[in-house]
Write an enzyme that holds these catalytic residues in place. Structure first.
Site, PDB file in Angstrom:
ATOM      1  N   ARG A 166     -10.044   3.478  -5.987  1.00  0.00           N
ATOM      2  CA  ARG A 166      -8.879   3.736  -6.846  1.00  0.00           C
ATOM      3  C   ARG A 166      -9.274   3.511  -8.305  1.00  0.00           C
ATOM      4  NH1 ARG A 166      -2.862   1.078  -6.237  1.00  0.00           N
ATOM      5  NH2 ARG A 166      -3.994  -0.910  -6.301  1.00  0.00           N
ATOM      6  N   ASP A 450      -0.482  -8.287  -7.578  1.00  0.00           N
ATOM      7  CA  ASP A 450      -1.339  -7.526  -8.473  1.00  0.00           C
ATOM      8  C   ASP A 450      -0.531  -7.129  -9.700  1.00  0.00           C
ATOM      9  OD1 ASP A 450       0.218  -5.354  -7.732  1.00  0.00           O
ATOM     10  OD2 ASP A 450      -1.336  -4.424  -6.491  1.00  0.00           O
TER      11      ASP A 450
END
Length: 535
Positions: A166, A450
């Site tokens: 990612r 996150d």
């Protein structure tokens, strides 16, 4: 270190960095930036135009100009690529050396190797992460924990997880690499380096260069990615269609363009993913100044069964399977406790229920944040899939979702309490302090948090202040209240951490938190100003 003309590296060059920042790799990066940098900026400007429209009272709807794509039943995405046929369990995490080994060994089918939300974009993290991925593919990676002395290595037998990288979202830059005097796109930097060094390595293993694409807001942004893929494949002499990409539908504008996004990437598509925190962050951000109808309850009260979230996930499965693509579910963020079995029991029941819902709805797989959750997720999906690798043949033709369904935010049950406000402030402070110190995946209160967590936490606080929201006890949320609670939560963190309290980092975190929650103007991304404070 030699660099092509017009390319300047401003970050420090440590041991082995020359293995990643080769002249040939930098040439590809420069080519990507020169070819697509201006289009990227134009598309970011279109985001701002759409935001202005929404702030003036406009709304979102399915695009009339792309209706032909949605009504044309003849097209499908490419067949699943090797290593991406069975995706029943995926694990996520940053690309540090220990996580790389643990994720690949975890028993998950896929590892989302994260340069984005679970990562802090320190220069060292970005380059060493690329080295770790290359070493993993070469099976030369190992790690010894300097504190515990424990050693980690890839298992000799058994299947390793398929790596899916990612890169950063389109809004982020890589300030340590200048092309013609300007910082290059962080997205193209992360993508280009991994593709250059690992595409042929993956092909030699019978797989390929695979990606997760974050934070897109339109099919035009997907078209940009598709063009970048074709450019890079042509430059390296790799056949078009070799790259495969799964798109995270984690913004509310993208939810109205799912079919168009699949269509733009159809030769490179590996499906769509339904997240949670980033999607909620996007809902708040896009409708932040639109009054009570778009004010959500505190974040921990919002479940995937809320009507607008249910509409979004049902539409995603229907859209993917209609076009032959995988539909991947959201993340179980629970971190098992080594000391409290009762906490584990309650949390694992919630994880199991969430994965049961997803598998029952037709998702082909789902995410976990910790290796200990892989067996739970696998067991649930095994029960539905059996020997089948996926359930893409389950078309969900019973699903019909309108624009109003996707926007039914006001039907979300839940309260806004002082506890919820305090939790947002506490988690945002803890996360920011750790992020600024170099770690993007942070265990807080038995959850793996996150950047999306910090984004929704600070966005909710800003929205509650802006809209003059009253807490469940009647107290109005004001800047003064937030500042008072901020001081109290900081004192609690200082007491709890004791000698481990990092005063300079927490001072930075407090300043940044105030900047993005107490200002009259809303900051589009927390990570953008935070990144500028990093060396």
């Amino acid at each position: 270190m030699a660099a092509p003309e017009g390319v300047e590296i401003t970050g420090p060059l440590h041991e082995r960095y020359d293995e990643i920042l080769t002249p040939e790799a930098l040439t590809l990066l420069a080519g990507l930036q020169r070819e697509f940098g201006a289009r990227r900026e134009e598309l970011l400007a279109k985001r701002a135009e759409r935001q202005e429209m929404l702030s003036k009272g406009g709304t979102l709807d399915f695009l009339p100009e792309t209706a032909g794509v949605r009504t044309d039943d003849s097209w499908r995405v490419a067949d699943p690529a090797p290593g991406l046929v069975d995706r029943r369990v995926e694990i996520t995490g940053p690309t540090d050396r220990k996580m790389t080994i643990n994720a690949l060994n975890s028993g998950a089918k896929v590892w989302l190797a994260d340069f984005e939300d679970a990562n802090t974009p320190l220069w060292n993290n970005m380059i060493e992460g690329q080295l770790n991925l290359r070493d993993a593919l070469d099976r030369t990676i190992d790690f010894t924990d300097p504190k515990s002395g424990k050693s980690y290595a890839l298992k000799a037998d058994g299947e390793l997880a398929t790596i899916v990288v990612r890169p950063r979202g389109w809004h982020m830059q890589e300030k340590h690499l200048l092309v013609d005097g300007r910082p290059m796109s962080g997205s193209l930097f992360d993508f280009g380096l991994y593709f250059f060094h690992s595409a042929r390595r993956q092909l030699a293993k019978g797989k390929g260069p695979y990606f997760y694409l974050p934070k897109m807001e339109s099919h035009l942004e997907a078209r940009l990615w598709n063009d970048a893929f074709n450019f890079a494949q042509d430059e390296l002499g790799i056949p078009r269609g070799t790259i495969r990409a799964t798109v995270l539908i984690e913004t509310i504008p993208a939810a109205f363009e799912m079919e168009e996004i699949l269509y733009e990437l159809r030769d490179h598509s590996a499906g769509l993913n339904a997240g949670r925190w980033d999607y909620l962050f996007s809902v708040i951000k896009k409708f932040r100044d639109r009054g009570p109808a778009f004010v959500l309850p505190e974040r921990n009260a919002i479940t995937m069964t809320a009507p607008f979230m249910r509409a979004y996930t049902e539409l995603l499965v229907r859209t993917c399977h209609k076009r032959g693509a995988h539909a991947i579910g959201g993340m179980a963020a629970f971190i098992p406790s080594r000391r409290d079995e009762e906490v584990n029991k309650i949390a694992l029941e919630k994880v199991r229920a969430d994965k049961t819902r997803e598998s029952g709805d037709g998702f082909d797989g789902s995410w976990v944040a910790h290796p200990d959750l892989v067996p739970v997720c696998r067991e649930v999906f095994d029960g539905v899939l059996g020997d089948r690798p996926n359930q893409r043949d389950r078309l969900r033709e019973d699903v019909s979702v309108s624009a109003a369904d996707l926007l039914s935010v006001d039907k979300t049950p839940g309260e806004i309490t002082e506890t919820g406000l305090r939790n947002n402030i506490d988690v945002a402070l803890r996360y920011l302090a750790t992020w600024l110190n170099g770690s993007g995946a942070v265990a807080i209160h038995n959850l793996m948090e996150d950047a999306a967590t910090a984004e929704i936490s600070r966005s909710q606080v800003w929205q509650w202040i802006y809209n003059g929201v009253e807490l469940s006890d009647g107290t109005k949320v004001t800047k003064e209240l937030v500042e008072r609670i901020l001081g109290e939560e900081l004192a609690q963190i200082r007491t709890e951490l004791g000698d481990a309290y990092n005063e300079p980092r927490y001072d930075q975190a407090v300043t940044l938190f105030k900047q993005v929650t107490l200002a009259d103007e809303y900051s589009e991304f927390l990570t953008t100003p935070a990144y500028q404070q990093m060396p």
